[in-house]
Design a protein around this motif. Structure first.
Motif, short mmCIF file in Angstrom:
data_model
loop_
_atom_site.label_atom_id
_atom_site.label_comp_id
_atom_site.label_asym_id
_atom_site.label_seq_id
_atom_site.Cartn_x
_atom_site.Cartn_y
_atom_site.Cartn_z
N MET A 135 23.93 19.62 -8.24
CA MET A 135 22.60 19.20 -8.58
C MET A 135 22.26 17.93 -7.79
O MET A 135 23.03 16.98 -7.75
CB MET A 135 22.52 18.92 -10.07
N VAL A 136 21.09 17.93 -7.20
CA VAL A 136 20.66 16.81 -6.37
C VAL A 136 19.62 16.00 -7.14
O VAL A 136 18.70 16.54 -7.74
CB VAL A 136 20.05 17.32 -5.04
N ARG A 137 19.78 14.71 -7.10
CA ARG A 137 18.85 13.82 -7.79
C ARG A 137 17.82 13.32 -6.79
O ARG A 137 18.15 12.96 -5.66
CB ARG A 137 19.63 12.64 -8.37
N PHE A 138 16.56 13.31 -7.21
CA PHE A 138 15.50 12.77 -6.36
C PHE A 138 15.52 11.26 -6.47
O PHE A 138 15.44 10.71 -7.55
CB PHE A 138 14.13 13.31 -6.78
N LYS A 139 15.61 10.61 -5.33
CA LYS A 139 15.64 9.14 -5.32
C LYS A 139 14.27 8.62 -4.95
O LYS A 139 13.62 9.12 -4.05
CB LYS A 139 16.70 8.65 -4.34
N ASN A 140 13.85 7.62 -5.69
CA ASN A 140 12.51 7.07 -5.54
C ASN A 140 12.55 5.62 -5.14
O ASN A 140 13.57 4.94 -5.28
CB ASN A 140 11.75 7.18 -6.87
N ARG A 141 11.43 5.15 -4.67
CA ARG A 141 11.18 3.73 -4.48
C ARG A 141 9.97 3.40 -5.33
O ARG A 141 9.04 4.21 -5.47
CB ARG A 141 10.89 3.38 -3.02
N TRP A 142 9.99 2.22 -5.88
CA TRP A 142 8.91 1.75 -6.75
C TRP A 142 8.25 0.56 -6.08
O TRP A 142 8.90 -0.43 -5.78
CB TRP A 142 9.47 1.36 -8.12
N LEU A 143 6.95 0.66 -5.84
CA LEU A 143 6.19 -0.41 -5.22
C LEU A 143 5.38 -1.13 -6.30
O LEU A 143 4.62 -0.49 -7.03
CB LEU A 143 5.22 0.13 -4.16
N LEU A 144 5.55 -2.42 -6.38
CA LEU A 144 4.76 -3.25 -7.29
C LEU A 144 3.70 -3.93 -6.44
O LEU A 144 4.01 -4.72 -5.54
CB LEU A 144 5.65 -4.27 -7.98
N VAL A 145 2.43 -3.59 -6.69
CA VAL A 145 1.33 -4.03 -5.82
C VAL A 145 0.29 -4.77 -6.67
O VAL A 145 -0.08 -4.31 -7.75
CB VAL A 145 0.66 -2.82 -5.13
N GLU A 146 -0.16 -5.89 -6.13
CA GLU A 146 -1.27 -6.63 -6.74
C GLU A 146 -2.49 -6.45 -5.84
O GLU A 146 -2.40 -6.61 -4.63
CB GLU A 146 -0.94 -8.11 -6.86
N PHE A 147 -3.61 -6.10 -6.46
CA PHE A 147 -4.86 -5.96 -5.72
C PHE A 147 -5.68 -7.22 -5.94
O PHE A 147 -6.18 -7.46 -7.03
CB PHE A 147 -5.64 -4.73 -6.17
N VAL A 148 -5.83 -8.02 -4.88
CA VAL A 148 -6.59 -9.26 -4.96
C VAL A 148 -8.03 -8.94 -4.60
O VAL A 148 -8.30 -8.39 -3.53
CB VAL A 148 -6.01 -10.32 -3.99
N ASP A 149 -8.94 -9.28 -5.50
CA ASP A 149 -10.35 -9.01 -5.28
C ASP A 149 -10.90 -10.04 -4.30
O ASP A 149 -10.66 -11.23 -4.42
CB ASP A 149 -11.10 -9.11 -6.61
N MET A 150 -11.65 -9.56 -3.31
CA MET A 150 -12.21 -10.46 -2.30
C MET A 150 -13.38 -11.27 -2.84
O MET A 150 -13.77 -12.26 -2.23
CB MET A 150 -12.63 -9.67 -1.08
N TYR A 151 -13.93 -10.89 -3.99
CA TYR A 151 -15.10 -11.57 -4.53
C TYR A 151 -14.77 -12.59 -5.61
O TYR A 151 -15.67 -13.23 -6.11
CB TYR A 151 -16.09 -10.55 -5.10
N THR A 152 -13.52 -12.75 -6.00
CA THR A 152 -13.22 -13.69 -7.09
C THR A 152 -13.52 -15.13 -6.69
O THR A 152 -13.87 -15.93 -7.54
CB THR A 152 -11.74 -13.59 -7.51
N ALA A 153 -13.39 -15.45 -5.43
CA ALA A 153 -13.69 -16.81 -4.99
C ALA A 153 -15.19 -17.05 -4.93
O ALA A 153 -15.64 -18.19 -4.95
CB ALA A 153 -13.07 -17.06 -3.62
#
Length: 160
Positions: A1-19
């Motif tokens: 049995m083969v296990r699927f290996k994953n990568r997990w990306l933690l991403v922050e979306f910075v809004d260009m209009y907050t400033a």
């Protein structure tokens, strides 16, 4: 049995209009973004930048597991062999559903547990920044504590 290996990306979306809130633009946290819209934007970015071959490699394993509209934090799962294509597509995003953003990959992990720990730590940092910007932090103390408790439970409940 083969296990699927994953990568997990933690991403922050910075809004260009907050400033530039004084110009009448509302911040990203009040707009209606969700995981489905982010997934569609990622799909379009992969197809635009890497073509159908890139989407064929990434498409079956790419999922948006978590998105918080308060802290603009997103957890994305992708197959280990194609994680660089997904990472490139995230980095090349300029907008999600007509919201101009700057994506920032905070953490890349091989296990969901490490992605969860990084997401919880990042949420605490963002909430701490929110609290320092407030003039009267005592008024908003309870709402931020409730959010941290709720988001921690949601992030810990994520399954592979």
């Amino acid at each position: 049995m083969v296990r699927f290996k994953n990568r997990w990306l933690l991403v922050e979306f910075v809004d260009m209009y907050t400033a530039d809130v004084s110009a009448g633009n509302e911040p990203l946290s009040t707009r209606s973004l969700d995981g489905r819209l982010i997934y569609n934007a990622l799909r379009d970015s992969v197809v635009t930048n890497f073509g159908d071959t890139g989407w064929g490699a990434v498409g079956m394993s790419l999922t948006v597991k978590y998105f918080s509209p308060i802290t603009n934090l997103c957890i994305i799962r992708v197959a280990r062999d194609q994680h660089r294509i997904a990472w490139g597509a995230v980095t090349l995003l300029t907008s999600v559903h007509d919201v101009r953003i700057i994506p920032r990959v905070i953490h890349v992990s091989g296990t969901i547990k490490h992605a969860q720990l990084s997401a919880i730590a990042h949420n605490r940092e963002v909430i701490a920044r929110f609290r320092t910007k407030l003039k009267n932090a005592a008024l908003h103390h309870d709402s931020y504590d409730d959010y941290l408790t709720r988001s921690t439970r949601e992030i810990e409940a994520l399954q592979d």
